[in-house]
Motif scaffolding. Structure first.
Motif, mmCIF file in Angstrom:
data_model
loop_
_atom_site.group_PDB
_atom_site.id
_atom_site.type_symbol
_atom_site.label_atom_id
_atom_site.label_comp_id
_atom_site.label_asym_id
_atom_site.label_seq_id
_atom_site.Cartn_x
_atom_site.Cartn_y
_atom_site.Cartn_z
ATOM 1 N N MET A 165 0.843 -1.181 0.000
ATOM 2 C CA MET A 165 0.000 0.000 0.000
ATOM 3 C C MET A 165 0.888 1.245 0.000
ATOM 4 N N THR A 166 0.574 2.185 -0.862
ATOM 5 C CA THR A 166 1.376 3.396 -0.947
ATOM 6 C C THR A 166 0.714 4.531 -0.165
ATOM 7 N N ALA A 167 1.530 5.373 0.404
ATOM 8 C CA ALA A 167 1.011 6.543 1.123
ATOM 9 C C ALA A 167 0.567 7.581 0.109
ATOM 10 N N ARG A 168 -0.415 8.376 0.488
ATOM 11 C CA ARG A 168 -0.871 9.429 -0.419
ATOM 12 C C ARG A 168 -1.043 10.724 0.345
ATOM 13 N N LEU A 169 -0.905 11.812 -0.365
ATOM 14 C CA LEU A 169 -1.072 13.124 0.245
ATOM 15 C C LEU A 169 -2.546 13.407 0.493
ATOM 16 N N ALA A 170 -2.816 14.083 1.588
ATOM 17 C CA ALA A 170 -4.182 14.491 1.888
ATOM 18 C C ALA A 170 -4.638 15.523 0.866
ATOM 19 N N THR A 171 -5.923 15.569 0.641
ATOM 20 C CA THR A 171 -6.490 16.473 -0.350
ATOM 21 C C THR A 171 -6.100 17.925 -0.095
ATOM 22 N N HIS A 172 -6.157 18.362 1.148
ATOM 23 C CA HIS A 172 -5.850 19.768 1.425
ATOM 24 C C HIS A 172 -4.410 20.112 1.063
ATOM 25 N N MET A 173 -3.501 19.155 1.154
ATOM 26 C CA MET A 173 -2.112 19.410 0.767
ATOM 27 C C MET A 173 -1.983 19.514 -0.748
ATOM 28 N N LEU A 174 -2.661 18.633 -1.481
ATOM 29 C CA LEU A 174 -2.629 18.691 -2.944
ATOM 30 C C LEU A 174 -3.181 20.018 -3.447
ATOM 31 N N VAL A 175 -4.300 20.431 -2.872
ATOM 32 C CA VAL A 175 -4.927 21.687 -3.271
ATOM 33 C C VAL A 175 -3.996 22.866 -2.971
ATOM 34 N N SER A 176 -3.395 22.857 -1.794
ATOM 35 C CA SER A 176 -2.492 23.929 -1.398
ATOM 36 C C SER A 176 -1.303 24.024 -2.363
ATOM 37 N N MET A 177 -0.753 22.889 -2.752
ATOM 38 C CA MET A 177 0.375 22.887 -3.695
ATOM 39 C C MET A 177 -0.037 23.474 -5.038
ATOM 40 N N LEU A 178 -1.230 23.095 -5.527
ATOM 41 C CA LEU A 178 -1.713 23.609 -6.810
ATOM 42 C C LEU A 178 -1.911 25.122 -6.746
ATOM 43 N N VAL A 179 -2.535 25.600 -5.688
ATOM 44 C CA VAL A 179 -2.773 27.038 -5.534
ATOM 45 C C VAL A 179 -1.447 27.799 -5.510
ATOM 46 N N ARG A 180 -0.496 27.323 -4.733
ATOM 47 C CA ARG A 180 0.809 28.004 -4.661
ATOM 48 C C ARG A 180 1.515 28.021 -6.010
ATOM 49 N N ARG A 181 1.421 26.909 -6.721
ATOM 50 C CA ARG A 181 2.098 26.822 -8.017
ATOM 51 C C ARG A 181 1.509 27.823 -9.009
ATOM 52 N N VAL A 182 0.188 27.887 -9.077
ATOM 53 C CA VAL A 182 -0.465 28.820 -9.998
ATOM 54 C C VAL A 182 -0.119 30.258 -9.631
ATOM 55 N N GLU A 183 -0.170 30.579 -8.349
ATOM 56 C CA GLU A 183 0.157 31.942 -7.916
ATOM 57 C C GLU A 183 1.617 32.285 -8.188
ATOM 58 N N ALA A 184 2.510 31.323 -8.021
ATOM 59 C CA ALA A 184 3.939 31.560 -8.286
ATOM 60 C C ALA A 184 4.184 31.856 -9.762
ATOM 61 N N LEU A 185 3.324 31.350 -10.623
ATOM 62 C CA LEU A 185 3.456 31.587 -12.061
ATOM 63 C C LEU A 185 2.695 32.832 -12.514
ATOM 64 N N GLY A 186 2.144 33.583 -11.552
ATOM 65 C CA GLY A 186 1.465 34.831 -11.877
ATOM 66 C C GLY A 186 -0.019 34.701 -12.159
ATOM 67 N N GLY A 187 -0.583 33.530 -11.918
ATOM 68 C CA GLY A 187 -2.008 33.329 -12.155
ATOM 69 C C GLY A 187 -2.823 33.536 -10.896
ATOM 70 N N PHE A 188 -4.109 33.333 -11.023
ATOM 71 C CA PHE A 188 -5.038 33.464 -9.907
ATOM 72 C C PHE A 188 -5.565 32.087 -9.561
ATOM 73 N N ALA A 189 -5.567 31.762 -8.287
ATOM 74 C CA ALA A 189 -6.121 30.491 -7.826
ATOM 75 C C ALA A 189 -6.938 30.756 -6.571
ATOM 76 N N ALA A 190 -8.106 30.134 -6.506
ATOM 77 C CA ALA A 190 -8.969 30.321 -5.341
ATOM 78 C C ALA A 190 -9.606 29.001 -4.953
#
Length: 111
Positions: A1-26
């Motif tokens: 069985m493999t470990a997986r990231l919690a949903t809130h962590m995945l979402v947080s990473m996506l939001v940060r990535r989009v914002e770091a590239l100059g986009g808007f994420a909410a």
């Protein structure tokens, strides 16, 4: 069985990535922190380019698949679809991204 990231962590990473590239994420709606389903509403300069859901690929991985009405549907069709989904699944996360190539960024971050 493999470990997986919690949903809130995945979402947080996506939001940060989009914002770091100059986009808007909410985060429009927060679902279950650990295992909520993720819907991503992709836009470019305020124009919807697609609605996607993160689903299991049944091989210990995930992929993003189109869902809901196509972007060129009548005004409000996506909002109605999202409202129905939220009503039937209160653990659902809804993330809005407004950046060029939003779908690609979401796939790279969530798949």
């Amino acid at each position: 069985m493999t470990a997986r990231l919690a949903t809130h962590m995945l979402v947080s990473m996506l939001v940060r990535r989009v914002e770091a590239l100059g986009g808007f994420a909410a985060i429009v709606h927060r679902g279950d922190r650990t295992s909520g389903t993720i819907l991503v509403q992709c836009l470019e300069k305020g124009r919807e380019t697609g609605l996607f859901e993160r689903v299991s690929d049944h091989t210990d991985g995930h992929r993003l698949v189109p869902c809901g009405p196509p972007p060129e549907s009548e005004w409000g069709a996506s909002a109605q679809y999202i409202a129905r989904r939220r009503k039937s699944d209160p653990d659902l996360w809804l993330i809005e991204l407004d950046i060029a190539d939003a779908e690609r960024l979401a796939v790279e971050s969530l798949a």
